[in-house]
Scaffold this motif. Structure first.
Motif, PDB file in Angstrom:
ATOM      1  N   CYS A 768      27.699  46.820  30.504  1.00  0.00           N
ATOM      2  CA  CYS A 768      28.063  47.357  31.744  1.00  0.00           C
ATOM      3  C   CYS A 768      29.295  46.301  32.319  1.00  0.00           C
ATOM      4  O   CYS A 768      30.441  46.650  32.953  1.00  0.00           O
ATOM      5  N   THR A 769      28.754  44.839  32.123  1.00  0.00           N
ATOM      6  CA  THR A 769      29.760  44.065  32.783  1.00  0.00           C
ATOM      7  C   THR A 769      31.123  44.110  31.913  1.00  0.00           C
ATOM      8  O   THR A 769      32.229  44.121  32.546  1.00  0.00           O
ATOM      9  N   ARG A 770      31.161  44.191  30.509  1.00  0.00           N
ATOM     10  CA  ARG A 770      32.451  44.286  29.827  1.00  0.00           C
ATOM     11  C   ARG A 770      33.090  45.484  30.356  1.00  0.00           C
ATOM     12  O   ARG A 770      34.010  45.558  30.367  1.00  0.00           O
ATOM     13  N   PHE A 771      32.270  46.701  30.278  1.00  0.00           N
ATOM     14  CA  PHE A 771      33.236  47.959  30.609  1.00  0.00           C
ATOM     15  C   PHE A 771      33.889  48.041  32.072  1.00  0.00           C
ATOM     16  O   PHE A 771      34.967  48.286  32.162  1.00  0.00           O
ATOM     17  N   ILE A 772      33.007  47.462  32.882  1.00  0.00           N
ATOM     18  CA  ILE A 772      33.635  47.523  34.432  1.00  0.00           C
ATOM     19  C   ILE A 772      34.666  46.373  34.409  1.00  0.00           C
ATOM     20  O   ILE A 772      35.787  46.624  35.215  1.00  0.00           O
ATOM     21  N   SER A 773      34.584  45.204  33.916  1.00  0.00           N
ATOM     22  CA  SER A 773      35.662  44.354  33.937  1.00  0.00           C
ATOM     23  C   SER A 773      36.983  44.975  33.359  1.00  0.00           C
ATOM     24  O   SER A 773      38.264  44.617  33.790  1.00  0.00           O
ATOM     25  N   ALA A 774      36.875  45.729  32.184  1.00  0.00           N
ATOM     26  CA  ALA A 774      38.224  46.276  31.571  1.00  0.00           C
ATOM     27  C   ALA A 774      38.714  47.399  32.592  1.00  0.00           C
ATOM     28  O   ALA A 774      39.962  47.346  32.845  1.00  0.00           O
ATOM     29  N   ILE A 775      37.980  47.976  33.372  1.00  0.00           N
ATOM     30  CA  ILE A 775      38.627  48.916  34.267  1.00  0.00           C
ATOM     31  C   ILE A 775      39.200  48.373  35.552  1.00  0.00           C
ATOM     32  O   ILE A 775      40.127  48.795  35.622  1.00  0.00           O
ATOM     33  N   ILE A 776      38.515  47.336  35.882  1.00  0.00           N
ATOM     34  CA  ILE A 776      39.158  46.502  36.813  1.00  0.00           C
ATOM     35  C   ILE A 776      40.424  45.877  36.677  1.00  0.00           C
ATOM     36  O   ILE A 776      41.450  45.815  37.266  1.00  0.00           O
ATOM     37  N   TYR A 777      40.637  45.304  35.351  1.00  0.00           N
ATOM     38  CA  TYR A 777      41.790  44.731  34.946  1.00  0.00           C
ATOM     39  C   TYR A 777      42.783  45.722  34.731  1.00  0.00           C
ATOM     40  O   TYR A 777      44.066  45.386  34.858  1.00  0.00           O
ATOM     41  N   TYR A 778      42.500  46.745  34.104  1.00  0.00           N
ATOM     42  CA  TYR A 778      43.386  47.863  34.005  1.00  0.00           C
ATOM     43  C   TYR A 778      44.194  48.083  35.071  1.00  0.00           C
ATOM     44  O   TYR A 778      45.420  48.131  35.110  1.00  0.00           O
ATOM     45  N   GLN A 779      43.679  47.981  36.515  1.00  0.00           N
ATOM     46  CA  GLN A 779      44.288  48.422  37.744  1.00  0.00           C
ATOM     47  C   GLN A 779      44.898  47.377  38.221  1.00  0.00           C
ATOM     48  O   GLN A 779      45.899  47.427  39.014  1.00  0.00           O
ATOM     49  N   PHE A 780      44.188  46.091  38.240  1.00  0.00           N
ATOM     50  CA  PHE A 780      44.800  45.011  39.243  1.00  0.00           C
ATOM     51  C   PHE A 780      44.877  43.775  38.149  1.00  0.00           C
ATOM     52  O   PHE A 780      44.410  42.702  38.555  1.00  0.00           O
ATOM     53  N   GLU A 781      45.493  43.895  37.074  1.00  0.00           N
ATOM     54  CA  GLU A 781      45.526  43.001  35.822  1.00  0.00           C
ATOM     55  C   GLU A 781      46.652  41.985  36.589  1.00  0.00           C
ATOM     56  O   GLU A 781      46.062  40.617  36.351  1.00  0.00           O
ATOM     57  N   ARG A 782      47.729  42.004  37.121  1.00  0.00           N
ATOM     58  CA  ARG A 782      48.816  41.159  37.719  1.00  0.00           C
ATOM     59  C   ARG A 782      48.127  40.296  38.646  1.00  0.00           C
ATOM     60  O   ARG A 782      48.204  38.821  38.756  1.00  0.00           O
ATOM     61  N   LEU A 783      47.284  40.872  39.499  1.00  0.00           N
ATOM     62  CA  LEU A 783      46.682  40.133  40.554  1.00  0.00           C
ATOM     63  C   LEU A 783      45.631  39.278  39.920  1.00  0.00           C
ATOM     64  O   LEU A 783      45.538  38.017  40.480  1.00  0.00           O
ATOM     65  N   PHE A 784      44.780  39.567  39.144  1.00  0.00           N
ATOM     66  CA  PHE A 784      43.748  38.865  38.767  1.00  0.00           C
ATOM     67  C   PHE A 784      44.250  37.761  37.682  1.00  0.00           C
ATOM     68  O   PHE A 784      43.542  36.746  37.438  1.00  0.00           O
ATOM     69  N   GLN A 785      45.462  38.053  37.065  1.00  0.00           N
ATOM     70  CA  GLN A 785      45.808  37.250  36.113  1.00  0.00           C
ATOM     71  C   GLN A 785      46.334  36.037  36.859  1.00  0.00           C
ATOM     72  O   GLN A 785      46.292  34.787  36.392  1.00  0.00           O
ATOM     73  N   LEU A 844      24.897  58.256  35.429  1.00  0.00           N
ATOM     74  CA  LEU A 844      25.255  56.782  35.337  1.00  0.00           C
ATOM     75  C   LEU A 844      26.193  56.398  36.269  1.00  0.00           C
ATOM     76  O   LEU A 844      26.430  55.335  36.346  1.00  0.00           O
ATOM     77  N   LEU A 845      26.950  57.386  36.474  1.00  0.00           N
ATOM     78  CA  LEU A 845      28.386  57.283  37.339  1.00  0.00           C
ATOM     79  C   LEU A 845      27.949  56.548  38.694  1.00  0.00           C
ATOM     80  O   LEU A 845      28.640  55.446  38.969  1.00  0.00           O
ATOM     81  N   PRO A 846      26.994  57.076  39.486  1.00  0.00           N
ATOM     82  CA  PRO A 846      26.914  56.257  40.935  1.00  0.00           C
ATOM     83  C   PRO A 846      26.456  54.731  40.662  1.00  0.00           C
ATOM     84  O   PRO A 846      27.081  54.066  41.317  1.00  0.00           O
ATOM     85  N   SER A 847      25.713  54.635  39.628  1.00  0.00           N
ATOM     86  CA  SER A 847      25.329  53.024  39.521  1.00  0.00           C
ATOM     87  C   SER A 847      26.313  52.243  38.959  1.00  0.00           C
ATOM     88  O   SER A 847      26.470  51.136  39.379  1.00  0.00           O
ATOM     89  N   LEU A 848      27.018  52.928  37.979  1.00  0.00           N
ATOM     90  CA  LEU A 848      28.379  52.240  37.578  1.00  0.00           C
ATOM     91  C   LEU A 848      29.298  51.969  38.768  1.00  0.00           C
ATOM     92  O   LEU A 848      29.945  50.834  38.671  1.00  0.00           O
ATOM     93  N   TRP A 849      29.771  52.801  39.569  1.00  0.00           N
ATOM     94  CA  TRP A 849      30.577  52.831  40.342  1.00  0.00           C
ATOM     95  C   TRP A 849      30.237  51.680  41.433  1.00  0.00           C
ATOM     96  O   TRP A 849      31.181  51.079  41.834  1.00  0.00           O
ATOM     97  N   ASP A 850      29.024  51.608  41.831  1.00  0.00           N
ATOM     98  CA  ASP A 850      28.505  50.513  42.961  1.00  0.00           C
ATOM     99  C   ASP A 850      28.688  49.258  42.164  1.00  0.00           C
ATOM    100  O   ASP A 850      29.169  48.146  42.845  1.00  0.00           O
ATOM    101  N   LYS A 851      28.332  49.352  40.904  1.00  0.00           N
ATOM    102  CA  LYS A 851      28.702  47.809  40.099  1.00  0.00           C
ATOM    103  C   LYS A 851      30.121  47.385  40.054  1.00  0.00           C
ATOM    104  O   LYS A 851      30.472  46.462  40.065  1.00  0.00           O
ATOM    105  N   CYS A 852      30.770  48.669  40.080  1.00  0.00           N
ATOM    106  CA  CYS A 852      32.533  48.299  39.993  1.00  0.00           C
ATOM    107  C   CYS A 852      32.871  47.829  41.138  1.00  0.00           C
ATOM    108  O   CYS A 852      33.731  46.905  41.201  1.00  0.00           O
TER     109      CYS A 852
END
Length: 889
Positions: A768-785, A844-852
């Motif tokens: 879950c941690t790896r998957f959510i991090s990948a989604i977040i970086y996909y949208q906000f890669e320049r900001l967190f980079q 699994l979507l609700p729990s994963l979206w909350d974690k995201c």
């Protein structure tokens, strides 16, 4: 003066050594010379043979309250050692006479009144000096007075002289006594130191008064000694003249007296001759009487011995006699049931007869007698004949019993009818000959080997036939549909339901097979051990049963078939100890008895496995319960059979587990896998059913299967996920989540599954941690980079210098914030859509979206803190605004 030999301690010790063992105490010992004297007709004493050295010893012996006194004569042997020569009892001492022929006065004689021949003069004893003579005589007189209470007659010794000598030679005089009566004098010598003591005064008071009165009658005017002496001489001469005149006047009287003495002497000599003749005749008569008594004693002893010998021979003949009825029974009697009592009696007689001819029961002196040897050989021949006949009969009897039962088909299970084996009648017929077997063992233990083999060979055919027919009908009458062995096959659709047909009848059939045959085999083992006289303890207590059932002798349940009623025949059956050799022989015989029956048990196990492999779990538990109940040593084969069944069931179940694992591994060969893999929910169904089948101690078997299954499942899942790295985390988290959801209830009660549940939970969180991090970086890669570059530089340069670095100026910050956060609500919406698009499990979507959202908010909070610290003058959306935005979406 020379030392007296009476004071010689060495001489006294030598005398005591010579009479050692007689319990006599030496009072005095003294050396003397022995010579023989002859009494002549004239009464004069003459000299005889040459003097011989001797030792006289006075000894006493205490007997009760009395004391006996003895005079011992000792002589010297060739080696110069003292040895007893003669023994006189002092109670027979009648006279002590000092020989007048010896001028020195040192020779004396001792007269005893019990000598056989008084015609022979007693020996004369000569001392070295008068002191030794007086010392010995005073000791003898004192011992006679103190011990015997009387004194012998004393002749030739002056009383006054003895008294004066005693006074002069006694250092300490305690008492004195001289009693003048008929001439002899009595004195006493103490036995301790051999010193002479006078007990009383020499003259009594009365005698002294008489002497004074006598002296007073004489009025002597003694002026001078010479005148007195002359007067005495004149008176003496006058007296002598008067005496001579008186003698001459009395000459006729003297002649008359001499004639009388001569006549008396002749009479005495004649009487002495007669007495000598009578003494010889009496001696001969005494010898004849002793001879007669000796012969009489021998005859009486012969009579007693002959009587005892006849009694012993009668007893021996009774032992050697063989009753005709027993001989007939042993050599040619029938072994029918009606005649068994006679055969048993004959066996008991033969056993006792052989035992009575053995050395412990028979006197060793009889063992080598010819008659005993011949009778023992005859009994051995009887024994060999009887053992051979009985063994041949029993072998044929066992075979005929089994052949009769096998030929009756109604005895076995038939189509549509299961029949429990009933050996009650068989054992009843065998018990008839149980006592016979016991006696055969006592007669010849080697004959039991062939009999045991014959019994095992015959009964093995019956047991195998019963087991085969029962197992065949048991399988034919059990209705159960087969369950597929493809439990975890990945090719089947997840929507296909697993066949949940009830197969409990399979394990019930196996349990019934064990319930019927295991107690039967245990009872057969126990019956065989006792029936065939093995010295081992009972398999079950008297009145109890291996399977816990109780029943009468005719009951279908297993009755008490082990009680043969023969425990009182052979003492060996009561021994608590058992030899390893006996147990080894028993187990070898049990293999012959039961070997081959395991094939029918194996057939039931294999049949049950084909219908439902999971029933191996139930059968394993059933088998373990029976194993825990078999502890007796004589049921060794039954334990081996149960161990083999357990191993075969475990092997079959392991084969099922291996095939299921291969089915799981085949999933990774598919081209593409998405969503929850098929074996995840199927495993949950399999585990649920396996838990339902657990019985007894089968927990370990199931736990080991769980470990193999789950390990292969996780390894296969990792391999499949590595085939498509882009969707690897999605596949992992969906399957680990499905694993947890499907096994939640079981994990709460099964520790092994709980361990794998926690392992899946950890793996799920990581994916879950790896998957959510990948989604977040996909949208906000320049900001967190941009934030990551700042964090990396803070380790090497001061914070205030970071805004002057290339690409990290305030202008660069404004560009990044404008690019990434303008239209942030749309970017967040894109994250949700991307998350929704990749997931195949909607739940699994609700729990994963909350974690995201939480992960994004944590990262943005860290970025905001960096900006506030390094770019204080710059303004960016606050964390609170971002939290409200996320909450609204």
């Amino acid at each position: 003066m020379a030392k007296s030999s009476a004071d010689d301690e060495e001489l006294r010790r030598a005398c005591e050594a010579a009479i050692e063992g007689t319990k006599q105490k030496v009072v005095m010992s003294i050396r003397v010379a022995k010579s023989a004297g002859i009494w002549g007709k004239t009464g004069k004493l003459g000299r005889g043979q040459m003097a011989k050295p001797r030792v006289l010893a006075i000894s006493t012996k205490a007997k009760g309250q009395r004391t006996k006194a003895f005079l011992r004569v000792m002589k010297y042997s060739n080696g110069g050692v003292l040895e007893p020569a003669k023994l006189y009892k002092l109670k027979h001492l009648s006279k002590v006479e000092v020989v007048t022929n010896d001028p020195s006065g040192c020779t004396f004689m001792l007269g005893f009144d019990n000598l056989r021949s008084q015609s022979v003069a007693p020996p004369q004893w000569t001392m070295r000096n008068v002191d030794d003579r007086n010392r010995l005589l005073m000791c003898i007189l004192n011992v006679c007075k103190d011990v015997l209470g009387r004194l012998p007659k004393v002749v030739g010794i002056d009383v006054v002289e003895m008294a004066l000598w005693a006074k002069e030679n006694t250092p300490t005089i305690t008492q004195q006594r001289v009693n003048v009566q008929d001439g002899p004098a009595e004195t006493s010598v103490s036995g301790g130191d051999m010193k002479v003591t006078v007990e009383r005064e020499l003259v009594s008071q009365a005698e002294e008064d008489d002497m004074e009165a006598l002296l007073d009658t004489f009025v002597m005017g003694i002026g001078e000694a010479e005148a007195f002496s002359e007067r005495l001489k004149r008176e003496l001469q006058a007296l002598e003249a008067a005496n001579v005149h008186a003698i001459l006047e009395n000459e006729p009287l003297v002649d008359e007296v001499l004639q009388g003495l001569e006549s008396a002497t002749n009479c005495v000599e004649d009487m002495d001759e007669w007495l000598g003749i009578f003494n010889v005749k009496l001696r001969h008569m005494r010898e004849d009487i002793e001879s007669i008594e000796t012969r009489n004693n021998k005859l009486e002893m012969h009579s007693v011995n002959n009587k005892s010998l006849i009694e012993e021979l009668d007893k021996l003949l009774e032992r050697l006699r063989i009753p005709s009825e027993y001989a007939t029974c042993l050599t040619g009697g029938s072994f029918d049931e009606s005649r068994m009592l006679q055969s048993i009696e004959a066996c008991e007689w033969l056993t006792n007869a052989l035992r009575n001819l053995e050395v412990p029961n028979l006197d060793p002196t009889y063992a080598n007698m010819r008659a005993v040897k011949e009778k023992r050989a005859e009994l051995d021949k009887l024994k060999a004949t009887f053992v051979r006949r009985a063994s041949e009969f029993l072998r044929n009897y066992f075979a005929s019993l089994v052949d009769f039962m096998i030929s009756d088909k109604s005895y076995f299970s038939q189509r549509g009818q299961l029949k429990r084996p009933d050996h009650a009648d068989l054992r009843y017929k065998c018990r008839t000959y149980a006592r016979l077997l016991q006696h055969l063992k006592s007669l010849d233990k080697n004959c039991l080997g062939p009999l045991r083999k014959a019994y095992c060979s015959s009964l093995n055919l019956l047991l195998r036939r019963e087991a085969r027919e029962f197992a065949n009908e048991l399988r034919a009458s059990t209705k159960a549909s087969r369950n597929p062995t493809v439990w975890l096959e990945g090719s089947t659709g997840s929507s296909q339901s697993v066949n949940n047909a009830d197969t409990s009848t399979v394990s019930e059939a196996y349990a019934k097979m064990l319930t019927i045959f295991i107690p039967l085999l245990v009872d057969e083992s126990s019956f065989f051990a006792h029936f065939m006289c093995f010295e081992v303890p009972a398999l079950v207590p008297p009145g109890g049963h291996a399977n816990g059932n109780k029943g009468g002798p005719n009951d279908d349940e297993d009755g008490n078939d082990d009680d043969l009623g023969i425990m009182d025949i052979d003492d060996n059956d009561s021994k608590t100890g058992k030899s390893s050799a006996e147990l080894e022989a028993l187990n070898e015989s049990l293999r012959d008895l039961l070997d081959g029956i395991q094939e029918d048990f194996y057939a039931v196990v294999d049949w049950a496995y084909k219908i439902d492999p999971l029933r191996c779990i139930s059968m394993h538990g059933i088998t373990e319960r029976y194993i825990s109940g078999q502890k007796a040593d004589a049921a060794g084969f039954v334990r081996l059979l149960l161990d083999d069944l357990e191993s075969r069931i475990s092997m079959q179940f392991s084969r099922f587990v291996e095939e299921a694992c291969h089915q799981i591994e085949r999933n990774e060969r598919n081209v593409k896998q998405q969503g929850v893999l098929s074996y995840i929910p199927r495993f949950a169904t399999l585990a649920t059913r396996m838990e339902q089948y657990i019985q007894g101690q089968s927990r370990d078997l199931v736990d080991q299967a769980y470990m193999k299954f789950v390990t292969i499942m996780f390894v296969t899942l990792d391999k499949i996920s590595q085939g498509d790295p882009k969707y690897a985390d999605i596949l992992l988290l969906e399957n680990y989540a499905a694993f947890q959801n499907s096994l939640y209830d079981l994990a709460n009660v099964v520790p092994t599954l709980a361990k794998f549940y926690h392992q899946a939970s950890e793996s799920y969180e990581q994916a879950c941690t790896r998957f959510i991090s990948a989604i977040i970086y996909y949208q906000f890669e320049r900001l967190f980079q941009f934030a990551r570059r700042i964090e990396d530089l803070m380790y090497t340069i001061p914070p205030e210098e970071i805004q002057f670095q290339l690409g990290l100026s305030k202008t660069d910050l404004r560009k990044v914030v404008k690019t990434s956060l303008s239209g942030v609500d749309k970017s967040i919406g894109m994250m949700y859509k991307r998350l929704q698009k990749n997931l195949t499990s909607e739940e699994l979507l609700p729990s994963l979206w909350d974690k995201c959202k939480k992960e994004f908010l944590d990262k943005y909070d860290s970025f905001a803190q960096l900006v506030a610290k390094l770019y204080p003058s710059e303004n960016i959306p606050s964390v609170a605004e971002m939290r409200e935005l996320l909450a609204s979406m």
